[in-house]
Design a protein around this motif. Structure first.
Motif, PDB file in Angstrom:
ATOM      1  N   ALA A 147      -4.562   4.312  -5.198  1.00 31.38           N
ATOM      2  CA  ALA A 147      -5.352   4.290  -3.955  1.00 31.38           C
ATOM      3  C   ALA A 147      -4.999   3.010  -3.219  1.00 31.38           C
ATOM      4  N   THR A 148      -5.077   3.067  -1.894  1.00 35.89           N
ATOM      5  CA  THR A 148      -4.610   1.920  -1.115  1.00 35.89           C
ATOM      6  C   THR A 148      -5.702   1.213  -0.322  1.00 35.89           C
ATOM      7  N   GLY A 149      -6.886   1.823  -0.199  1.00 32.47           N
ATOM      8  CA  GLY A 149      -7.828   1.293   0.764  1.00 32.47           C
ATOM      9  C   GLY A 149      -7.337   1.597   2.172  1.00 32.47           C
ATOM     10  N   PRO A 150      -7.917   0.948   3.205  1.00 36.26           N
ATOM     11  CA  PRO A 150      -7.558   1.272   4.595  1.00 36.26           C
ATOM     12  C   PRO A 150      -6.082   1.051   4.914  1.00 36.26           C
ATOM     13  N   PHE A 151      -5.472   0.012   4.350  1.00 28.33           N
ATOM     14  CA  PHE A 151      -4.074  -0.259   4.680  1.00 28.33           C
ATOM     15  C   PHE A 151      -3.538  -1.289   3.689  1.00 28.33           C
ATOM     16  N   ALA A 152      -2.361  -1.029   3.156  1.00 31.47           N
ATOM     17  CA  ALA A 152      -1.762  -1.958   2.186  1.00 31.47           C
ATOM     18  C   ALA A 152      -0.245  -1.902   2.328  1.00 31.47           C
ATOM     19  N   THR A 153       0.386  -3.047   2.192  1.00 30.13           N
ATOM     20  CA  THR A 153       1.837  -3.147   2.332  1.00 30.13           C
ATOM     21  C   THR A 153       2.391  -4.113   1.291  1.00 30.13           C
ATOM     22  N   VAL A 154       3.708  -4.056   1.126  1.00 31.00           N
ATOM     23  CA  VAL A 154       4.417  -5.080   0.366  1.00 31.00           C
ATOM     24  C   VAL A 154       4.759  -6.207   1.333  1.00 31.00           C
ATOM     25  N   GLN A 155       4.528  -7.443   0.922  1.00 30.58           N
ATOM     26  CA  GLN A 155       4.831  -8.596   1.771  1.00 30.58           C
ATOM     27  C   GLN A 155       5.405  -9.741   0.946  1.00 30.58           C
ATOM     28  N   ASP A 156       6.308 -10.470   1.575  1.00 32.23           N
ATOM     29  CA  ASP A 156       6.739 -11.757   1.023  1.00 32.23           C
ATOM     30  C   ASP A 156       6.625 -12.781   2.151  1.00 32.23           C
ATOM     31  N   LEU A 157       7.532 -13.741   2.214  1.00 31.57           N
ATOM     32  CA  LEU A 157       7.431 -14.740   3.283  1.00 31.57           C
ATOM     33  C   LEU A 157       8.233 -14.347   4.519  1.00 31.57           C
ATOM     34  N   GLY A 158       8.743 -13.124   4.570  1.00 26.22           N
ATOM     35  CA  GLY A 158       9.291 -12.581   5.794  1.00 26.22           C
ATOM     36  C   GLY A 158      10.722 -12.982   6.100  1.00 26.22           C
ATOM     37  N   ARG A 159      11.077 -12.848   7.389  1.00 22.10           N
ATOM     38  CA  ARG A 159      12.460 -13.013   7.848  1.00 22.10           C
ATOM     39  C   ARG A 159      12.520 -14.099   8.924  1.00 22.10           C
ATOM     40  N   PRO A 160      12.316 -15.345   8.561  1.00 19.13           N
ATOM     41  CA  PRO A 160      12.363 -16.408   9.575  1.00 19.13           C
ATOM     42  C   PRO A 160      13.777 -16.603  10.103  1.00 19.13           C
ATOM     43  N   GLY A 161      13.882 -17.057  11.331  1.00 17.60           N
ATOM     44  CA  GLY A 161      15.167 -17.429  11.891  1.00 17.60           C
ATOM     45  C   GLY A 161      15.952 -16.313  12.540  1.00 17.60           C
ATOM     46  N   LEU A 162      15.372 -15.124  12.683  1.00 12.83           N
ATOM     47  CA  LEU A 162      16.103 -13.997  13.251  1.00 12.83           C
ATOM     48  C   LEU A 162      15.542 -13.547  14.606  1.00 12.83           C
ATOM     49  N   ALA A 163      14.653 -14.331  15.201  1.00 14.90           N
ATOM     50  CA  ALA A 163      14.037 -13.924  16.469  1.00 14.90           C
ATOM     51  C   ALA A 163      15.075 -13.754  17.566  1.00 14.90           C
ATOM     52  N   LEU A 220      -8.947  -5.184   3.469  1.00 14.62           N
ATOM     53  CA  LEU A 220     -10.337  -4.819   3.177  1.00 14.62           C
ATOM     54  C   LEU A 220     -10.546  -4.276   1.760  1.00 14.62           C
ATOM     55  N   GLY A 221      -9.586  -4.435   0.877  1.00 15.16           N
ATOM     56  CA  GLY A 221      -9.758  -3.998  -0.511  1.00 15.16           C
ATOM     57  C   GLY A 221      -9.529  -2.505  -0.678  1.00 15.16           C
ATOM     58  N   GLY A 222     -10.043  -1.958  -1.781  1.00 14.72           N
ATOM     59  CA  GLY A 222      -9.909  -0.527  -2.039  1.00 14.72           C
ATOM     60  C   GLY A 222      -8.647  -0.138  -2.777  1.00 14.72           C
ATOM     61  N   LEU A 223      -7.865  -1.113  -3.222  1.00 16.02           N
ATOM     62  CA  LEU A 223      -6.613  -0.802  -3.936  1.00 16.02           C
ATOM     63  C   LEU A 223      -6.919  -0.405  -5.381  1.00 16.02           C
ATOM     64  N   ARG A 224      -6.160   0.564  -5.867  1.00 13.78           N
ATOM     65  CA  ARG A 224      -6.204   0.908  -7.296  1.00 13.78           C
ATOM     66  C   ARG A 224      -4.778   1.210  -7.733  1.00 13.78           C
ATOM     67  N   LEU A 225      -4.332   0.538  -8.780  1.00  8.59           N
ATOM     68  CA  LEU A 225      -2.977   0.757  -9.276  1.00  8.59           C
ATOM     69  C   LEU A 225      -2.971   0.749 -10.799  1.00  8.59           C
ATOM     70  N   ARG A 226      -1.891   1.321 -11.358  1.00  9.35           N
ATOM     71  CA  ARG A 226      -1.747   1.423 -12.817  1.00  9.35           C
ATOM     72  C   ARG A 226      -0.376   0.869 -13.197  1.00  9.35           C
ATOM     73  N   VAL A 227      -0.330   0.064 -14.265  1.00  5.94           N
ATOM     74  CA  VAL A 227       0.928  -0.524 -14.713  1.00  5.94           C
ATOM     75  C   VAL A 227       1.492   0.300 -15.879  1.00  5.94           C
ATOM     76  N   SER A 228       2.823   0.432 -15.911  1.00  9.05           N
ATOM     77  CA  SER A 228       3.465   1.198 -16.985  1.00  9.05           C
ATOM     78  C   SER A 228       3.628   0.383 -18.248  1.00  9.05           C
ATOM     79  N   GLU A 229       3.703  -0.927 -18.095  1.00  8.95           N
ATOM     80  CA  GLU A 229       3.845  -1.835 -19.227  1.00  8.95           C
ATOM     81  C   GLU A 229       2.854  -2.979 -19.075  1.00  8.95           C
ATOM     82  N   ALA A 230       2.644  -3.717 -20.141  1.00  5.36           N
ATOM     83  CA  ALA A 230       1.753  -4.878 -20.075  1.00  5.36           C
ATOM     84  C   ALA A 230       2.221  -5.796 -18.947  1.00  5.36           C
TER      85      ALA A 230
END
Length: 295
Positions: free
Chosen positions: A9-25, A60-70
């Motif tokens: 489950a994702t809640g209202p909205f969820a994405t993968v994020q890191d520190l992005g793509r600086p310097g390409l504007a 806003l929360g609402g995420l639910r995920l399951r891991v395949s390994e510890a």
């Protein structure tokens, strides 16, 4: 790759994020990345990752995920109830999940965006050097959806070194520092004083691109249109209504409305946690009196 995470489950909205793509504007690519960069960095540090690893940004929360390994995970950002397996857990510290167990986030009660890091990082395919989802530019992985599977990487920075990172609570009525913007001369002389003495309310019209505010208008002293020019995160762009729009992580690389002020970079993490209905103030940053430049 050492394991997988299944999104339940994702809640209202969820994405993968890191520190992005600086310097390409200059080639039309925005920085994007985590809206609250401090919380993403902290989540990574708590599980022994480099700060640059990809994590999940959960609105806003609402995420639910399951891991395949510890796995070792951490939740930071907005205040939210956390359950690791079926055990009550808390944010801002490393949490152990056994193989097949779920991580469940409740609804955020203060702040807007949570960050979930996993030891090794989410190893989705990078685009232009980043794994961030840019909702404006359409780059990176799609927003999370139930049934998606995310690979987990195996590159770490070291062992986790703390059990808990004590943090101050997010402010109930934030004060965001601003510097004069590149088009302050387009506005009346009282514009800055209006901005820093008024109280604005966050409307429901907000996303990763920006936050539309409600409050006193900032009056333009010129007529005519401004040619599109470079935009930066934190820019307070003023449309014809006079009420500013605060640009966040996925803002367009150019904007066509004048910018009388820009929120200081260190305060963008707080801005990313604004919720609809919340009151916000602005204060002139006396340490940076020079008008901000576009770009």
């Amino acid at each position: 790759m050492t394991g997988k995470v299944e999104v339940l489950a994702t809640g209202p909205f969820a994405t993968v994020q890191d520190l992005g793509r600086p310097g390409l504007a200059a080639v039309g690519v925005g920085r994007s990345g985590a809206a609250d960069r401090s919380s993403l960095r902290l989540a990574n540090r708590l599980v022994g990752n480099p700060e640059t690893h990809a994590a999940l940004e959960v609105t806003l929360g609402g995420l639910r995920l399951r891991v395949s390994e510890a796995a070792l995970v951490a939740v930071t950002g907005a205040e939210v109830e956390v359950r690791a397996g079926r055990r009550a857990a808390g944010p801002n510290g490393p949490l152990v999940l056994r193989a097949g167990e779920e991580l469940v986030l409740g609804t955020a009660t203060r702040g807007l965006r949570c960050y979930v890091a996993i030891r090794g990082g989410f190893d989705v395919r990078p685009v232009l050097g980043a794994r961030a989802t840019d909702t404006m530019g359409g780059l990176g992985p799609p927003p999370l959806a139930p049934g998606m599977t995310l690979p987990v990487g195996d590159v770490v920075a070291g062992q986790p070194v703390v059990d808990l990172a004590p943090l101050a609570r997010l402010p109930e009525e934030p004060v965001l520092r601003v510097t004069p913007g590149p088009r302050l001369d387009w506005f009346t002389r009282t514009t800055l004083s209006t901005l820093v003495t008024a109280v604005y309310t966050v409307t429901a019209d907000l996303d990763r691109v920006g936050v539309r505010l409600d409050g006193p208008s900032l009056d333009c002293a010129r007529s005519g249109e401004l040619p599109p020019e470079a935009a930066v995160p934190g820019a307070l762009q003023v449309p014809p209504s006079g009420v500013p729009i605060l640009f966040l992580a996925d803002h367009p690389v150019t904007g066509g409305y004048p910018v009388p002020a820009v929120v200081c970079e260190p305060d963008l993490d707080v801005a990313a946690q604004l919720r609809p209905g919340q009151r916000v103030r602005f204060a002139l940053d006396v340490t940076s009196p020079t008008p901000a430049t576009s770009g």
